[in-house]
Write an enzyme that holds these catalytic residues in place. Structure first.
Site, PDB file in Angstrom:
ATOM      1  N   ASP A 254       0.719  -1.124   0.166  1.00 55.56           N
ATOM      2  CA  ASP A 254      -0.015  -0.122  -0.068  1.00 55.56           C
ATOM      3  C   ASP A 254       0.835   1.250   0.067  1.00 55.56           C
ATOM      4  O   ASP A 254       2.218   1.207   0.018  1.00 55.56           O
ATOM      5  CB  ASP A 254      -0.830   0.141   1.177  1.00 55.56           C
ATOM      6  CG  ASP A 254      -0.135  -0.418   2.344  1.00 55.56           C
ATOM      7  OD1 ASP A 254       0.847  -0.150   2.582  1.00 55.56           O
ATOM      8  OD2 ASP A 254      -1.013  -0.961   3.563  1.00 55.56           O
TER       9      ASP A 254
ATOM     10  N   ASN B 131      -7.520  -2.200  14.738  1.00 55.79           N
ATOM     11  CA  ASN B 131      -8.680  -2.674  14.298  1.00 55.79           C
ATOM     12  C   ASN B 131      -9.063  -4.001  13.619  1.00 55.79           C
ATOM     13  O   ASN B 131      -9.799  -4.257  12.848  1.00 55.79           O
ATOM     14  CB  ASN B 131      -9.211  -1.594  13.907  1.00 55.79           C
ATOM     15  CG  ASN B 131      -9.004  -1.250  12.403  1.00 55.79           C
ATOM     16  OD1 ASN B 131      -8.153  -1.688  11.696  1.00 55.79           O
ATOM     17  ND2 ASN B 131      -9.470  -0.419  11.644  1.00 55.79           N
TER      18      ASN B 131
ATOM     19  N   GLU C 133      -9.871  -1.793   5.749  1.00 54.77           N
ATOM     20  CA  GLU C 133     -10.399  -1.678   6.956  1.00 54.77           C
ATOM     21  C   GLU C 133     -11.666  -2.588   7.221  1.00 54.77           C
ATOM     22  O   GLU C 133     -12.132  -3.210   6.277  1.00 54.77           O
ATOM     23  CB  GLU C 133     -10.983  -0.064   6.980  1.00 54.77           C
ATOM     24  CG  GLU C 133      -9.865   1.003   6.715  1.00 54.77           C
ATOM     25  CD  GLU C 133      -8.828   1.012   7.930  1.00 54.77           C
ATOM     26  OE1 GLU C 133      -9.005   0.549   8.828  1.00 54.77           O
ATOM     27  OE2 GLU C 133      -8.434   2.326   8.045  1.00 54.77           O
TER      28      GLU C 133
END
Length: 238
Positions: free
Chosen positions: A67, A130, A137
């Protein structure tokens, strides 16, 4: 999923290097999927040390990074392009033309990069607080390919330490390999350290496979090694 727990970060980095080195020894022209962030810094230091002391060559190796931030110059100190050069590429004999870090801001840019990522022998991953892998995400579909991501506030907050502790300086978007792209790799190596990752590690290893914890999909990968230090493993039940 093979899980290795080490005493500390130094031990984690050395164990991760053993896994990476085994791939390089077996295949000198291996395709490496690489990651950024604080977790892999020790592994990259071990790779550089091995190159300098033992002459392990990277001249035939090809790399694809996971990324990159959107809207950040490649030469910005906080770009992942700069990170990879500073921590690995400029210290080994890799051909710069064989290194690939995604770049761009459009669906077309993402598709072009996704088409390039082929035959990854080992994909290195960290994990977000998370449960994100790459910048995928919670809620990201498991079949998602490389795409443009709106970063969550929690992810931007976790990364603000690299931007003068100012969340307003953290980019709001990234270009990231998708979970489907990541899962194409023949082998996956995920590393995590520190108590802040303990909940995510537990959900990844012992929780249900759910998009609420993107990393939990790794339970379905045929060859996944997870290396965590004692703090990151502190909430595992076994």
């Amino acid at each position: 999923m093979k899980v290795i727990v080490t005493k500390d970060y130094d031990g984690l980095s050395k164990e991760a290097f053993k896994v990476m080195k085994a791939v390089l020894d077996e295949k000198p022209n291996a395709v490496l999927g690489l990651a950024t962030g604080s977790s892999p810094e020790g592994l990259y230091a071990e790779m550089v040390k091995d190159h300098e002391e033992n002459g392990t060559s990277y001249k035939d190796v090809v790399t694809y990074n996971l990324d990159e931030y959107v809207g950040i110059d490649r030469n910005d100190p906080q770009s992942y392009y700069t990170f990879m050069n500073d921590h690995l590429f400029k210290h080994v004999d890799i051909n710069p033309d064989n290194t690939h870090v995604p770049y761009g801001s459009t669906a077309e840019d993402a598709k072009k990069y996704d088409d390039e990522v082929k035959g990854v022998d080992i994909q290195l991953l960290g994990i977000g607080r998370n449960g994100h892998i790459g910048f995928n995400e919670p809620g990201t579909p498991f079949d998602e390919r490389t795409h443009i991501v709106e970063l969550t506030e929690s992810t931007r907050d976790a990364n603000k330490r690299f931007f003068d502790d100012d969340i307003t300086k953290v980019p709001e978007k990234a270009i990231s390999q998708g979970i489907g792209t990541v899962m194409d790799a023949k082998k996956i190596l995920l590393i995590a350290n520190g108590a802040s990752k303990a909940d995510a590690v537990k959900a990844m290893i012992e929780g249900p496979v759910t998009t609420e914890c993107p990393a939990s999909v790794l339970q379905n990968h045929p060859d996944c090694v997870v290396i965590v230090d004692a703090e990151a493993a502190s909430k595992l039940s076994k």
